[in-house]
Scaffold this motif. Structure first.
Motif, PDB file in Angstrom:
ATOM      1  N   TYR A  33       0.723  -1.471   0.005  1.00 32.06           N
ATOM      2  CA  TYR A  33       0.318  -0.112   0.089  1.00 32.06           C
ATOM      3  C   TYR A  33       1.134   1.102  -0.071  1.00 32.06           C
ATOM      4  O   TYR A  33       0.821   2.053  -0.837  1.00 32.06           O
ATOM      5  N   GLU A  34       1.926   1.133   1.127  1.00 36.47           N
ATOM      6  CA  GLU A  34       2.649   2.600   1.571  1.00 36.47           C
ATOM      7  C   GLU A  34       3.543   2.599   0.115  1.00 36.47           C
ATOM      8  O   GLU A  34       3.705   3.259  -1.023  1.00 36.47           O
ATOM      9  N   ALA A  35       3.700   1.436  -1.005  1.00 36.26           N
ATOM     10  CA  ALA A  35       4.617   1.560  -1.965  1.00 36.26           C
ATOM     11  C   ALA A  35       4.053   1.691  -3.106  1.00 36.26           C
ATOM     12  O   ALA A  35       4.367   2.855  -3.807  1.00 36.26           O
ATOM     13  N   GLN A  36       3.222   1.369  -3.158  1.00 35.97           N
ATOM     14  CA  GLN A  36       2.055   2.364  -4.073  1.00 35.97           C
ATOM     15  C   GLN A  36       1.827   3.667  -4.038  1.00 35.97           C
ATOM     16  O   GLN A  36       1.484   4.469  -5.301  1.00 35.97           O
ATOM     17  N   GLN A  37       1.303   4.303  -2.768  1.00 31.23           N
ATOM     18  CA  GLN A  37       1.516   5.521  -2.925  1.00 31.23           C
ATOM     19  C   GLN A  37       2.575   6.417  -2.958  1.00 31.23           C
ATOM     20  O   GLN A  37       2.608   7.599  -3.488  1.00 31.23           O
ATOM     21  N   GLU A  38       3.535   6.359  -2.498  1.00 32.26           N
ATOM     22  CA  GLU A  38       4.906   6.642  -3.335  1.00 32.26           C
ATOM     23  C   GLU A  38       4.947   6.239  -4.586  1.00 32.26           C
ATOM     24  O   GLU A  38       5.522   7.414  -6.114  1.00 32.26           O
ATOM     25  N   ALA A  39       4.767   5.679  -5.333  1.00 30.51           N
ATOM     26  CA  ALA A  39       4.605   5.254  -7.468  1.00 30.51           C
ATOM     27  C   ALA A  39       4.143   6.578  -7.220  1.00 30.51           C
ATOM     28  O   ALA A  39       4.423   7.539  -8.591  1.00 30.51           O
ATOM     29  N   VAL A  40       2.643   6.901  -7.000  1.00 33.74           N
ATOM     30  CA  VAL A  40       1.200   7.984  -7.338  1.00 33.74           C
ATOM     31  C   VAL A  40       2.300   9.190  -7.368  1.00 33.74           C
ATOM     32  O   VAL A  40       2.482  10.062  -7.922  1.00 33.74           O
ATOM     33  N   SER A  41       3.391   9.130  -5.774  1.00 34.97           N
ATOM     34  CA  SER A  41       3.827  10.364  -5.053  1.00 34.97           C
ATOM     35  C   SER A  41       4.913  10.933  -6.969  1.00 34.97           C
ATOM     36  O   SER A  41       5.107  12.426  -7.045  1.00 34.97           O
ATOM     37  N   GLN A  42       6.138   9.904  -7.197  1.00 29.52           N
ATOM     38  CA  GLN A  42       6.578  10.071  -8.117  1.00 29.52           C
ATOM     39  C   GLN A  42       6.072  10.384  -9.234  1.00 29.52           C
ATOM     40  O   GLN A  42       6.869  11.737 -10.022  1.00 29.52           O
ATOM     41  N   ALA A  43       4.714   9.390  -9.301  1.00 29.74           N
ATOM     42  CA  ALA A  43       4.616  10.884 -10.723  1.00 29.74           C
ATOM     43  C   ALA A  43       4.050  12.000 -11.025  1.00 29.74           C
ATOM     44  O   ALA A  43       4.203  12.282 -11.718  1.00 29.74           O
ATOM     45  N   ARG A  44       3.738  12.372  -9.383  1.00 24.40           N
ATOM     46  CA  ARG A  44       3.397  13.578  -9.742  1.00 24.40           C
ATOM     47  C   ARG A  44       4.057  14.507  -9.748  1.00 24.40           C
ATOM     48  O   ARG A  44       4.388  15.799 -10.439  1.00 24.40           O
ATOM     49  N   THR A  45       5.214  14.615  -9.006  1.00 23.23           N
ATOM     50  CA  THR A  45       6.552  15.225  -9.120  1.00 23.23           C
ATOM     51  C   THR A  45       7.337  14.874 -10.245  1.00 23.23           C
ATOM     52  O   THR A  45       7.752  15.703 -11.056  1.00 23.23           O
ATOM     53  N   GLN A  46       6.957  14.180 -11.801  1.00 28.71           N
ATOM     54  CA  GLN A  46       7.329  13.855 -12.521  1.00 28.71           C
ATOM     55  C   GLN A  46       6.552  14.980 -13.085  1.00 28.71           C
ATOM     56  O   GLN A  46       7.283  15.709 -14.364  1.00 28.71           O
ATOM     57  N   VAL A  47       4.952  14.680 -13.441  1.00 31.11           N
ATOM     58  CA  VAL A  47       4.398  15.967 -14.083  1.00 31.11           C
ATOM     59  C   VAL A  47       4.738  17.140 -13.702  1.00 31.11           C
ATOM     60  O   VAL A  47       5.099  18.011 -14.827  1.00 31.11           O
ATOM     61  N   GLU A  48       5.281  17.035 -12.511  1.00 33.22           N
ATOM     62  CA  GLU A  48       4.562  18.713 -11.952  1.00 33.22           C
ATOM     63  C   GLU A  48       6.222  19.426 -13.271  1.00 33.22           C
ATOM     64  O   GLU A  48       6.659  20.539 -13.514  1.00 33.22           O
ATOM     65  N   GLN A  49       7.685  17.927 -12.725  1.00 28.32           N
ATOM     66  CA  GLN A  49       8.592  19.251 -13.796  1.00 28.32           C
ATOM     67  C   GLN A  49       8.639  19.610 -14.929  1.00 28.32           C
ATOM     68  O   GLN A  49       9.325  20.017 -15.638  1.00 28.32           O
ATOM     69  N   LEU A  50       7.847  18.219 -15.306  1.00 27.52           N
ATOM     70  CA  LEU A  50       7.839  18.368 -16.779  1.00 27.52           C
ATOM     71  C   LEU A  50       7.328  19.547 -17.775  1.00 27.52           C
ATOM     72  O   LEU A  50       6.968  20.137 -18.589  1.00 27.52           O
ATOM     73  N   THR A  51       5.307  20.533 -16.859  1.00 31.43           N
ATOM     74  CA  THR A  51       5.274  21.148 -16.794  1.00 31.43           C
ATOM     75  C   THR A  51       5.717  21.917 -17.196  1.00 31.43           C
ATOM     76  O   THR A  51       5.753  22.620 -18.233  1.00 31.43           O
ATOM     77  N   ALA A  52       7.093  22.398 -15.900  1.00 35.48           N
ATOM     78  CA  ALA A  52       7.866  23.331 -16.219  1.00 35.48           C
ATOM     79  C   ALA A  52       9.456  23.349 -17.105  1.00 35.48           C
ATOM     80  O   ALA A  52       9.433  24.448 -17.703  1.00 35.48           O
TER      81      ALA A  52
END
Length: 394
Positions: A175-194
């Motif tokens: 469960y926690e590993a999947q939460q971390e995967a979502v957080s990493q994916a969201r960070t990747q979207v923010e970085q690529l948006t910039a």
């Protein structure tokens, strides 16, 4: 332009007799109208600034909008350069040809040709930079789209893992590993948006540099051509025909500069009269064509009222006759006006008159120009018109 809306008319009794009291004034009803004027763009381009809004008062000559004049200013600089060249060539032709002038002319030709080569090289480099920036933008955009799809997948996966975890089907670690995967994916979207935003800015800057370099090529070629013609003129010597041609060229260049300056000045849109802005027809950043109406304004001193009188009462009114106008917004108060126009053509009573008898009557349009209350009366107000005591026919 004039408002074309037909005011709501109520034809009341026409009581023009000697000794009538103020309470028995002859009354007509209509709707106040105003002269509407467009504030139009004299040149085309992108609207970069809107300096007023609907309902705001404006003065004649007040700047209400600005159109991007960067290209027009470049044209002014180019025209001024042509004028300087034409004036210099004319002065030198009048002074006569000398050996030193010939050497200077040859050097100027060489320098101008070198400038052409340099500007062409800069243009090629600017074009390459623009293409590279466009490729980087496309690549960053594609990566961003992929990251968004990955984030959507991970979020959907998290919803599924959460349900399983609540049912005890998966461990807390999963469960926690999947939460971390979502957080990493969201960070990747923010970085690529910039990154996409930065890449787009770089591409826009590279496009501007490419356009400027292309314009410089044309100017450099023109200078090289002028330098070559000037050298030919020095080598041949100046004749009376040559002087006339140079004088005409200088006059043409001066006129060209005047036109360019006028067009640049037309990028500042000014109000044609004192008045109030009724409508704003464009938004900031919109590209408009010459003649496009950016605003619609009302002149301060142009409130009018149109009413209709029966044919039988036409002889009781005359142009210039004073009247008084009352509106519901100011009870007990009347505003002065003058009959400015009486139509010479009859028409049937407008259809919205309710009774059949009234619909069959022939009426004449009467226009009343308001003199008082111009700062308080507004277009669209229903109004009643009364003959003043001094204007009553006996």
């Amino acid at each position: 332009m004039f408002s074309r809306s037909l005011p709501i008319i109520t034809l009341l009794s026409f009581l023009l007799v000697t000794g009538c009291s103020p309470d028995s004034d002859w009354a007509m009803s209509g709707t106040i109208e105003a002269d509407e004027l467009p504030i139009a763009a004299e040149t085309g381009g992108k609207v970069i600034t809107l300096l007023t809004d609907e309902g705001a008062p404006v003065k004649q000559g007040q700047i209400v909008a600005k159109i991007d004049d960067s290209t027009l200013r470049l044209q002014v600089d180019e025209a001024r350069a042509y004028l300087d060249q034409a004036a210099a060539k004319l002065e030198e032709a009048k002074a006569g040809t000398r050996d030193q002038s010939l050497r200077q002319g040859a050097a100027q030709v060489q320098q101008a040709e070198a400038n052409v080569a340099q500007t062409q090289a800069r243009s090629r480099q600017a074009k390459a930079n623009y293409q590279r920036a466009e490729e980087q933008l496309q690549q960053a955009t594609a990566q961003l789209e992929g990251a968004k799809r990955s984030l959507a997948y991970q979020q959907a996966r998290q919803d599924e893992i959460t349900r399983l975890y609540q049912d005890g089907a998966v461990t807390k670690r999963d469960y926690e590993a999947q939460q971390e995967a979502v957080s990493q994916a969201r960070t990747q979207v923010e970085q690529l948006t910039a990154q996409v935003s930065a890449a787009r800015s770089q591409a826009d800057s590279a496009k501007s540099e490419m356009d400027a370099a292309q314009a410089q090529i044309g100017m450099a070629r023109s200078q090289a051509s002028d330098a070559a013609a000037r050298l030919d003129l020095l080598q041949e010597g100046s004749t009376s025909y040559t002087l006339k041609a140079l004088l005409a060229a200088e006059t043409q260049a001066r006129a060209r500069l005047g036109i360019a300056e006028l067009q640049a000045e037309q990028a500042n849109i000014a109000a044609p009269h004192d008045g109030v802005i009724l409508r704003r027809n464009v938004s900031q950043g919109e590209v408009v064509k010459p003649g496009s109406a950016l605003f619609t304004m009302m002149k301060n001193d142009s409130l009018k009222l149109k009413v209709y009188i029966p044919e039988a009462d036409l002889g009781k009114l005359k142009a210039g006759q004073p009247v008084e106008v009352a509106v519901d917004a100011y009870p007990g108060e009347r505003f002065g006006g003058t009959i400015s126009f009486i139509s010479d053509k009859a028409e049937f009573t407008p259809k919205h008159i309710e009774t059949r008898d009234e619909r069959t009557k022939m009426v004449f349009a009467v226009t009343i120009t308001l003199k008082d209350g111009l700062d308080r009366l507004k277009p669209g107000m229903p109004a009643d018109v009364f003959l003043t005591e001094g204007g009553r026919e006996k």
